[in-house]
Scaffold this motif. Structure first.
Motif, PDB file in Angstrom:
ATOM      1  N   ASP A 366       0.861  -1.182   0.000  1.00  0.00           N
ATOM      2  CA  ASP A 366       0.000   0.000   0.000  1.00  0.00           C
ATOM      3  C   ASP A 366       0.895   1.229   0.000  1.00  0.00           C
ATOM      4  O   ASP A 366       1.544   1.549   0.998  1.00  0.00           O
ATOM      5  N   ALA A 367       0.949   1.915  -1.160  1.00  0.00           N
ATOM      6  CA  ALA A 367       1.874   3.043  -1.327  1.00  0.00           C
ATOM      7  C   ALA A 367       1.225   4.392  -1.037  1.00  0.00           C
ATOM      8  O   ALA A 367       1.805   5.433  -1.349  1.00  0.00           O
ATOM      9  N   GLY A 368       0.037   4.409  -0.479  1.00  0.00           N
ATOM     10  CA  GLY A 368      -0.631   5.677  -0.235  1.00  0.00           C
ATOM     11  C   GLY A 368      -1.295   6.207  -1.491  1.00  0.00           C
ATOM     12  O   GLY A 368      -1.123   5.666  -2.593  1.00  0.00           O
ATOM     13  N   HIS A 369      -2.067   7.238  -1.362  1.00  0.00           N
ATOM     14  CA  HIS A 369      -2.800   7.829  -2.480  1.00  0.00           C
ATOM     15  C   HIS A 369      -3.701   6.792  -3.174  1.00  0.00           C
ATOM     16  O   HIS A 369      -4.017   6.904  -4.359  1.00  0.00           O
ATOM     17  N   GLY A 370      -4.093   5.749  -2.425  1.00  0.00           N
ATOM     18  CA  GLY A 370      -4.945   4.714  -2.985  1.00  0.00           C
ATOM     19  C   GLY A 370      -4.241   3.740  -3.902  1.00  0.00           C
ATOM     20  O   GLY A 370      -4.904   2.941  -4.569  1.00  0.00           O
ATOM     21  N   LEU A 371      -2.922   3.767  -3.940  1.00  0.00           N
ATOM     22  CA  LEU A 371      -2.165   2.900  -4.832  1.00  0.00           C
ATOM     23  C   LEU A 371      -1.781   1.601  -4.132  1.00  0.00           C
ATOM     24  O   LEU A 371      -1.172   1.619  -3.059  1.00  0.00           O
ATOM     25  N   ARG A 372      -2.132   0.493  -4.758  1.00  0.00           N
ATOM     26  CA  ARG A 372      -1.653  -0.815  -4.313  1.00  0.00           C
ATOM     27  C   ARG A 372      -0.731  -1.336  -5.408  1.00  0.00           C
ATOM     28  O   ARG A 372      -1.146  -1.528  -6.553  1.00  0.00           O
ATOM     29  N   ILE A 373       0.525  -1.537  -5.038  1.00  0.00           N
ATOM     30  CA  ILE A 373       1.554  -1.824  -6.039  1.00  0.00           C
ATOM     31  C   ILE A 373       2.122  -3.234  -5.851  1.00  0.00           C
ATOM     32  O   ILE A 373       2.210  -3.743  -4.733  1.00  0.00           O
ATOM     33  N   GLY A 374       2.491  -3.839  -6.977  1.00  0.00           N
ATOM     34  CA  GLY A 374       3.103  -5.158  -6.948  1.00  0.00           C
ATOM     35  C   GLY A 374       4.503  -5.099  -7.531  1.00  0.00           C
ATOM     36  O   GLY A 374       4.653  -4.984  -8.748  1.00  0.00           O
ATOM     37  N   PRO A 375       5.545  -5.169  -6.698  1.00  0.00           N
ATOM     38  CA  PRO A 375       6.915  -5.058  -7.207  1.00  0.00           C
ATOM     39  C   PRO A 375       7.452  -6.379  -7.764  1.00  0.00           C
ATOM     40  O   PRO A 375       7.153  -7.466  -7.269  1.00  0.00           O
ATOM     41  N   LEU A 376       8.249  -6.250  -8.808  1.00  0.00           N
ATOM     42  CA  LEU A 376       9.023  -7.341  -9.401  1.00  0.00           C
ATOM     43  C   LEU A 376      10.438  -6.829  -9.606  1.00  0.00           C
ATOM     44  O   LEU A 376      10.624  -5.636  -9.879  1.00  0.00           O
TER      45      LEU A 376
END
Length: 528
Positions: A366-376
């Protein structure tokens, strides 16, 4: 001519010449990938290889043609590894090239000689399926991973990206090989013209149906995501100087209303728990820009033994506690398989001096600003299953962190950046591919490029307006169904061949009149 049409055997007399031609024919598809990016060539690039294998005088020779072509293909698509692995790359290509030996045998079995229309029709399904199984086996990370999958050459073709949302890069590979088989059959096998034409029509119909039927990602809102690319930084203080350069570039993003800032792979060369001063500097950047930072730490961990490559999320108060440790490591680049046996590779190239440690699970942050990120991390962007699982777990944006500084003058940076387009199209989610030295690129949820590529000489921070999307693509929902279909086709072929082998042959009574003996090929005179 024995096949009723064109035959390839006359120009490859001699086993060594034939093997050399097979190597060149197998290497030809590399021109469909970046840098040349002649994507259209992929649809005919296998034709010389197919014509060669079908003309083989024996089944064993056809298998050799498959092996030699596989060697050429792997060597070509991994040519950028030559400065790192030196002679070892030839050994790897020779070993993995064996995977194409059964494919070469099948080409001759189904298209060689005077094939019936039924055999030709079977070839249209069996040969692409066999190729797909080869790609499946070699996609295992221990064998080098899915770099150079034939379908990946279609990353810039909009209809192909639509097909990727249905069946992933697997479906693209199957269709590209199917077209090659049909073209080769049209050239060389008169009896195959009807099945080949039907195969081409079916391919066109499937592409059109996917274009019309496959759901398009529904976009809702945008996120402003910045990519920081410091360029090549060398010298004895390269780790510290790179961090300083990334810090300077990130400060330029203040006031630009960014939602997330992404640094490349190995952008931080010291463990943040052991270097709280670096963690404080990163937190200050987050406060200055008003955005979280996703950095990548390549260092020995303070809390556990070993070196890890980790994506770490930084907020205004420092590390947020969300961390992803790279799971799939590059063979010989980040670890040596069977190091006790193959450790000598470090003396002939730039193979890993110390094995990196693996993570255990993928992470959605959860990166804030409503962003859910998936790192590779780097190599992992080549694996379609990893991005699919991240989206299935709720990731709204895919983020690839990479570094291609070792391969600046090769085709590797462009080819690596192109993979993100396929991952975006497959999942219906935008993807950011951020590197230290280029090529960095960003793609929308349909796989289309969202802005300029940051080339290998770029030294900048660039902001992209990234459309967010919702919904589930057929590929995310159903997974690798194209692979399962290919396995079913081959299983069916095996069952048919097994029944044919085990079925008892019909025997009849002894003929009343024995066949006449021949003398020098002419019937003997009957005796009275």
């Amino acid at each position: 001519m024995s096949s009723g049409a064109w035959d390839a055997g006359w120009w490859v007399e001699g086993p060594w010449r034939r093997s050399g031609v097979a190597v060149v024919a197998g290497a030809l598809p590399v021109l469909a990938f970046p840098g040349p990016a002649w994507w259209w060539l992929a649809y005919v690039a296998l034709v010389p290889w197919i014509l060669l294998a079908r003309s083989a005088p024996t089944a064993r020779r056809a298998a050799y043609d498959g092996w030699c072509g596989g060697f050429g293909f792997l060597l070509a698509v991994h040519n950028w590894l030559l400065p790192s692995l030196h002679v070892f790359i030839f050994l790897i290509a020779a070993l993995l090239g064996v995977l194409w030996a059964p494919w070469g045998w099948l080409v001759r079995r189904l298209l060689g000689g005077l094939p019936s229309p039924g055999r030709c029709a079977a070839a249209m399904a069996v040969l692409p399926s066999a190729w797909l199984v080869v790609e499946l086996v070699r996609s295992w990370q221990g064998l080098g991973g899915p770099w150079g999958m034939l379908g990946a050459s279609q990353w810039q073709v909009e209809p192909a990206l639509r097909l990727a949302s249905v069946g992933g890069v697997w479906l693209l590979s199957w269709l590209v090989v199917a077209v090659n088989v049909a073209v080769a059959a049209l050239i060389a096998v008169r009896a195959a013209r009807l099945p080949a034409a039907a195969s081409l029509l079916a391919t066109a119909a499937a592409t059109s149906a996917a274009w019309a039927w496959a759901p398009r990602p529904a976009t809702e809102g945008t996120a402003r995501i910045a990519v920081v690319q410091p360029g090549v930084v060398g010298g004895p203080r390269s780790v510290e100087d790179r961090f300083d350069r990334e810090e300077t570039l990130t400060r330029r993003l203040a006031g630009q209303d960014v939602d997330l800032i992404v640094w490349g792979e190995s952008s931080v060369g010291r463990d943040l728990a052991a270097r709280p001063d670096l963690a404080r500097r990163l937190a200050a950047l987050s406060r200055l820009t008003g955005a979280d930072l996703l950095v990548n730490v390549d260092a020995r961990r303070a809390d556990r033994p070993g070196v890890y490559k980790s994506s770490v999320l930084i907020g205004p108060d420092g590390p947020t506690g969300e961390r992803y440790d790279k799971m799939r490591l590059v063979p010989f680049g980040e670890y040596i398989p069977a190091r006790s046996l193959l450790g000598w590779a470090t003396s002939v190239g730039k193979a890993a001096g110390e094995d990196r440690h693996r993570g255990t699970e993928q992470v959605v942050m959860d990166a804030g600003h409503g962003l859910r990120i998936g790192p590779l991390v780097c190599f992992e962007t080549a694996f379609p299953d990893m991005s699919r699982h991240l989206v299935d777990d709720g990731a709204g944006v895919l983020l690839g962190q990479s570094s291609t500084s070792t391969f600046q003058g090769s085709w590797a940076p462009e080819q690596h950046a192109s993979l993100a387009a396929l991952r975006a199209a497959e999942t219906g989610r935008p993807m950011v591919h951020a590197t230290l030295t280029g090529v960095s690129a960003v793609y929308g949820p349909d796989g289309q490029s969202l802005g300029p590529w940051l080339g290998t000489h770029a030294d900048t921070a660039h902001v992209y307006d990234v459309p967010l999307a919702r919904g589930v693509t057929p590929y995310v929902r159903h997974g690798d169904w194209a692979v399962r279909g290919a396995l079913l086709v081959l299983a069916s072929l095996g069952a048919v061949e097994g029944v044919r082998t085990l079925r008892p042959r019909r025997t009849g009574p002894e003929p009343l009149v024995r066949p006449a003996r021949t003398v020098r090929g002419w019937p003997a005179r009957p005796r009275h």
